[in-house]
Write a protein that holds these residues in place. Structure first.
Motif, mmCIF file in Angstrom:
data_model
loop_
_atom_site.group_PDB
_atom_site.id
_atom_site.type_symbol
_atom_site.label_atom_id
_atom_site.label_comp_id
_atom_site.label_asym_id
_atom_site.label_seq_id
_atom_site.Cartn_x
_atom_site.Cartn_y
_atom_site.Cartn_z
ATOM 1 N N ASP A 80 22.856 -24.481 27.470
ATOM 2 C CA ASP A 80 23.409 -23.279 26.658
ATOM 3 C C ASP A 80 23.009 -22.007 27.467
ATOM 4 O O ASP A 80 23.107 -20.871 27.033
ATOM 5 N N ALA A 81 22.655 -22.258 28.625
ATOM 6 C CA ALA A 81 22.158 -20.820 29.436
ATOM 7 C C ALA A 81 23.171 -20.494 30.673
ATOM 8 O O ALA A 81 23.863 -21.471 31.185
ATOM 9 N N CYS A 134 18.681 -26.418 30.293
ATOM 10 C CA CYS A 134 19.337 -25.493 29.270
ATOM 11 C C CYS A 134 20.684 -25.416 29.313
ATOM 12 O O CYS A 134 21.090 -24.454 30.014
ATOM 13 N N GLN A 155 13.689 -22.967 25.237
ATOM 14 C CA GLN A 155 14.160 -23.941 24.060
ATOM 15 C C GLN A 155 13.792 -23.340 22.742
ATOM 16 O O GLN A 155 14.878 -23.558 22.044
ATOM 17 N N ALA A 171 16.349 -20.628 22.405
ATOM 18 C CA ALA A 171 17.957 -21.446 22.206
ATOM 19 C C ALA A 171 18.112 -21.590 20.824
ATOM 20 O O ALA A 171 19.512 -21.757 20.419
#
Length: 286
Positions: A142-143, A140, A111, A114
């Motif tokens: 955006d992973a 997550c 986090q 990110a």
């Protein structure tokens, strides 16, 4: 024969108790609820419902399997991990609640990363069911992640679990021994590798020795083979500000820390499990 939900629950509990199965009542509840596709609450509210002969037969057969030490979740073919329903297969380790601690431990680092990076890349070595990687991806958005394993069976299971949980577009399964077929660099490398010393595997509970794949358990003569293999090459696949998160055996914290420190890592965090045993380590490049 006529039987209600409550009758079958009582029968399972009685048989499991007589056989000396630890936590017989919980085993009975999980098994009957899972086979009937009911929640624990429904099991109570629908306890007087009559079951069909087919349902009764299925439950009796499942009881026999449990009495032969097959774990409940293997019989049901699935287990929830970090809120995600995951299918199990012959060559995958059944994900345990203690492994959720590794996810909990690595998440805050991801986090934080990110906030700096637009997209995070995660590698899960020896992914099995995909549990650790998929749990991190679910938290997550955006992973993306790579799950690697030497077992084609495990990789097929991990792929289907990614699809089942709507994560297939961000998850890639790769057949690889350690880093052999891995390319690119990662913000997080995670693993729950085999860490049990070869000589003590036969002392484990039959639920483990008969049904968990040996390749996912056997860590070599001292239980440290996997950590040495990962430590040898991990730095080449890590982003400079990346983290490496590992599950460890209860008595391995000092040994594993020394292995990684010798390869240019520093330990950021050590976390204990619910039984107050050392369970997870997080490293960064020194």
């Amino acid at each position: 024969m006529s039987a209600t939900v409550a009758d079958m629950l009582a029968e399972a509990r009685r048989r499991f108790t007589e056989a000396g199965i630890v936590d017989a009542a919980t085993n009975a509840r999980l098994l009957v609820a899972g086979l009937l596709k009911q929640s624990s609450t429904e099991l109570l509210t629908r306890s007087a419902e009559k079951l069909s002969p087919e349902q009764i037969e299925v439950i009796f057969k499942a009881m026999e399997r449990r009495l032969d030490h097959e774990p409940v979740h293997r019989i049901l073919g699935e287990r929830e991990f970090y809120g995600l329903p995951l299918c199990l297969s012959a060559e995958t380790l059944e994900p345990r609640p203690d492994t959720e601690i590794l996810v909990d431990t690595v998440l805050p680092y991801l986090q934080d990363l990110a906030k700096i990076h637009d997209h995070l890349h995660i590698l899960d070595i020896g992914t099995g069911t995909g549990a650790i990687c998929l749990a991190l991806l679910s938290e997550c958005s955006d992973a993306s992640g790579v799950g690697s394993d030497i077992s084609a069976d495990a990789l097929g299971t991990a792929r289907s679990n990614a699809e089942r949980n709507g994560l297939q577009d961000r998850f890639q399964a790769i057949q690889s021994r350690w880093f052999d077929n891995i390319h690119g660099s990662f913000h997080a490398i995670v693993s729950n590798p085999p860490y049990i010393a070869s000589k003590v595997i036969h002392d484990l509970a039959p639920e483990v020795t008969k049904f968990d794949p040996v390749a996912a358990l056997d860590g070599g003569p001292d239980g440290l083979d996997a950590y040495k293999a990962i430590a040898k090459d991990a730095a080449r696949f890590m982003r400079p500000d990346g983290v490496l998160g590992l599950e460890i055996g209860y008595d391995q914290r000092n040994d594993v820390t020394a292995i990684f420190e010798a390869k240019g890592f520093r330990c950021l965090k050590s976390v204990k499990d619910y039984g107050q045993n050392d369970r997870a380590l997080v490293f960064a490049l020194a």
